[in-house]
Design a protein around this motif. Structure first.
Motif, mmCIF file in Angstrom:
data_model
loop_
_atom_site.group_PDB
_atom_site.id
_atom_site.type_symbol
_atom_site.label_atom_id
_atom_site.label_comp_id
_atom_site.label_asym_id
_atom_site.label_seq_id
_atom_site.Cartn_x
_atom_site.Cartn_y
_atom_site.Cartn_z
ATOM 1 N N LEU A 14 0.846 -1.190 0.000
ATOM 2 C CA LEU A 14 0.000 0.000 0.000
ATOM 3 C C LEU A 14 0.886 1.245 0.000
ATOM 4 C CD1 LEU A 14 -2.621 -1.142 2.679
ATOM 5 C CD2 LEU A 14 -2.931 -1.104 0.192
ATOM 6 N N GLN A 15 0.796 2.029 -1.055
ATOM 7 C CA GLN A 15 1.672 3.199 -1.190
ATOM 8 C C GLN A 15 1.254 4.358 -0.282
ATOM 9 O OE1 GLN A 15 4.556 3.247 -3.012
ATOM 10 N NE2 GLN A 15 4.055 1.064 -3.132
ATOM 11 N N ILE A 85 2.138 3.054 8.867
ATOM 12 C CA ILE A 85 2.968 4.248 9.031
ATOM 13 C C ILE A 85 3.858 4.107 10.262
ATOM 14 C CG2 ILE A 85 2.924 6.731 9.534
ATOM 15 C CD1 ILE A 85 0.354 6.934 7.915
ATOM 16 N N LYS A 86 3.296 3.601 11.346
ATOM 17 C CA LYS A 86 4.047 3.466 12.600
ATOM 18 C C LYS A 86 5.186 2.465 12.475
ATOM 19 C CE LYS A 86 4.461 4.752 16.910
ATOM 20 N NZ LYS A 86 4.792 6.155 17.232
ATOM 21 N N THR A 87 4.936 1.353 11.778
ATOM 22 C CA THR A 87 5.955 0.307 11.623
ATOM 23 C C THR A 87 6.835 0.520 10.393
ATOM 24 O OG1 THR A 87 4.385 -1.092 10.400
ATOM 25 C CG2 THR A 87 4.520 -1.396 12.797
ATOM 26 N N GLN A 88 6.534 1.592 9.635
ATOM 27 C CA GLN A 88 7.257 1.900 8.396
ATOM 28 C C GLN A 88 7.222 0.714 7.432
ATOM 29 O OE1 GLN A 88 11.182 3.281 9.507
ATOM 30 N NE2 GLN A 88 10.404 5.200 10.327
ATOM 31 N N SER A 89 6.046 0.113 7.354
ATOM 32 C CA SER A 89 5.829 -1.016 6.457
ATOM 33 C C SER A 89 4.628 -0.720 5.568
ATOM 34 C CB SER A 89 5.575 -2.292 7.255
ATOM 35 O OG SER A 89 5.160 -3.346 6.413
ATOM 36 N N LYS A 90 4.690 -1.149 4.312
ATOM 37 C CA LYS A 90 3.595 -0.929 3.374
ATOM 38 C C LYS A 90 2.839 -2.226 3.063
ATOM 39 C CE LYS A 90 5.957 2.910 1.059
ATOM 40 N NZ LYS A 90 6.459 3.432 -0.245
ATOM 41 N N GLU A 173 2.082 -3.216 -6.187
ATOM 42 C CA GLU A 173 1.983 -1.935 -5.493
ATOM 43 C C GLU A 173 0.625 -1.282 -5.765
ATOM 44 O OE1 GLU A 173 5.234 0.566 -6.445
ATOM 45 O OE2 GLU A 173 6.724 -0.681 -5.433
ATOM 46 N N ILE A 174 -0.123 -1.014 -4.698
ATOM 47 C CA ILE A 174 -1.428 -0.360 -4.800
ATOM 48 C C ILE A 174 -1.264 1.119 -4.460
ATOM 49 C CG2 ILE A 174 -3.789 -0.298 -3.917
ATOM 50 C CD1 ILE A 174 -3.489 -3.244 -3.177
#
Length: 322
Positions: A14-15, A85-90, A173-174
């Motif tokens: 998720l971008q 956002i908190k884990t810096q993962s998409k 990638e979405i």
């Protein structure tokens, strides 16, 4: 699309709303604040309707259901976005993406039906006041809500099953902050003609048709209000509809404008930002719009707050005593 790589992917990326790292803390704080306001605001509306017997009417029955659906609707997308956002993962898993898509469509369609029921309720109350309580009885209200959940569930299940039959390329990638169905379909390597036809057909059936019913109801309502002789009577009749009309305008102008626009008109990133209006902003504004213009809701909310304060004082008093 021409069938190509039949790779069965296990996750999507998720971008989000912005790629700049400096903006992520701002987006996190903003959306966390809006999510908390949405949840607590709509919970207060539900508590106010349940606790006040004067609000046990069809209009507030539908309003409390709308508040519940709005909480669920926002909770389908925002918590996952905040975690990423908190884990810096998409990353979102394939199963998680399909589940998110299912519940997002489910709550969106139920929301649509509830707005239509509320317009019909106002139409009967203003245009046919003598028959209102006979027609809009508790049994009919419950039946309307139940049918709306069943139809929405079947529609959401159908859309999700049609996505499950697709094969996806290695590019996953979405360009969105949640698994929006059109964005997911664009990543498929297999033929998506049936999916696209189904999406636009269902938009026409489950969005445009209810919107036509809402517009018809308000055309009749405006005609009836114009026939009222006293200015006070006109104001009272209009004030009961203004809140609902505001929410309908926000919801439909943003959602229909986005879904009926061509792919070439809006970029994926701008579509993601536009979808914030009906996925986050509209559910957040519902409690404010309905409470600020409604004396009954204001009175019930005041009573709920007073009861909470009294209970807190009693608990604190007992704690000091023991």
């Amino acid at each position: 699309m021409v069938p190509g790589n039949d790779t069965r992917i296990s996750q999507f990326l998720l971008q989000g709303l912005a790629k700049e790292p400096a903006l992520q803390p701002i987006i996190f704080g903003l959306f966390l604040s809006m999510y908390l306001v949405t949840v607590f605001g709509n919970l207060l509306i539900i508590l106010a309707v349940i606790s006040d017997s004067h609000l046990h009417t069809p209009m507030y029955f539908f309003l409390s259901n709308l508040s519940f659906v709005d909480i669920c609707f926002t909770s389908t997308t925002i918590p996952k976005m905040l975690v990423n956002i908190k884990t810096q993962s998409k990353v979102i898993s394939y199963e998680g993406c399909i589940s998110q898509m299912f519940f997002y469509i489910l709550f969106a369609v139920v929301d649509d039906f509830l707005l239509t029921m509320m317009a019909y309720d106002r139409f009967l109350a203003i245009c046919h006041p003598l028959h209102y309580m006979v027609i809009m009885n508790l049994r009919l209200c419950g039946l309307l809500v139940l049918v709306s959940w069943i139809i929405s569930g079947l529609h959401s299940l159908l859309e999700s099953l049609l996505v499950l039959r697709l094969s996806f390329c290695t590019v996953s990638e979405i360009s969105h902050f949640f698994c929006e169905i059109k964005q997911v379909i664009q990543l498929a390597c297999s033929d998506t003609f049936l999916n696209n036809i189904m999406i636009y057909f269902m938009v026409m059936l489950l969005a445009v048709v209810p919107l036509s019913g809402i517009l018809y109801s308000y055309t009749k309502i405006v005609s009836s209000i114009c026939g009222i002789s006293s200015a006070q009577g006109k104001y009272k009749a209009f004030s009961t509809c203004a809140s609902h009309l505001s929410i309908v305008s926000l919801y439909y102008c943003s959602s229909l404008g986005l879904y009926l626009s061509s792919a070439g008109t809006h970029s994926s990133q701008s579509s993601a930002r536009a979808s914030v209006m009906y996925t986050v902003v509209t559910p957040m504004l519902n409690p404010f719009i309905y409470s600020l213009r409604n004396k009954d809701i204001k009175r019930a909310l005041k009573r709920v707050v007073q009861m909470a304060v009294i209970k807190r004082q009693i608990v604190l008093g007992l704690t000091k005593y023991f």
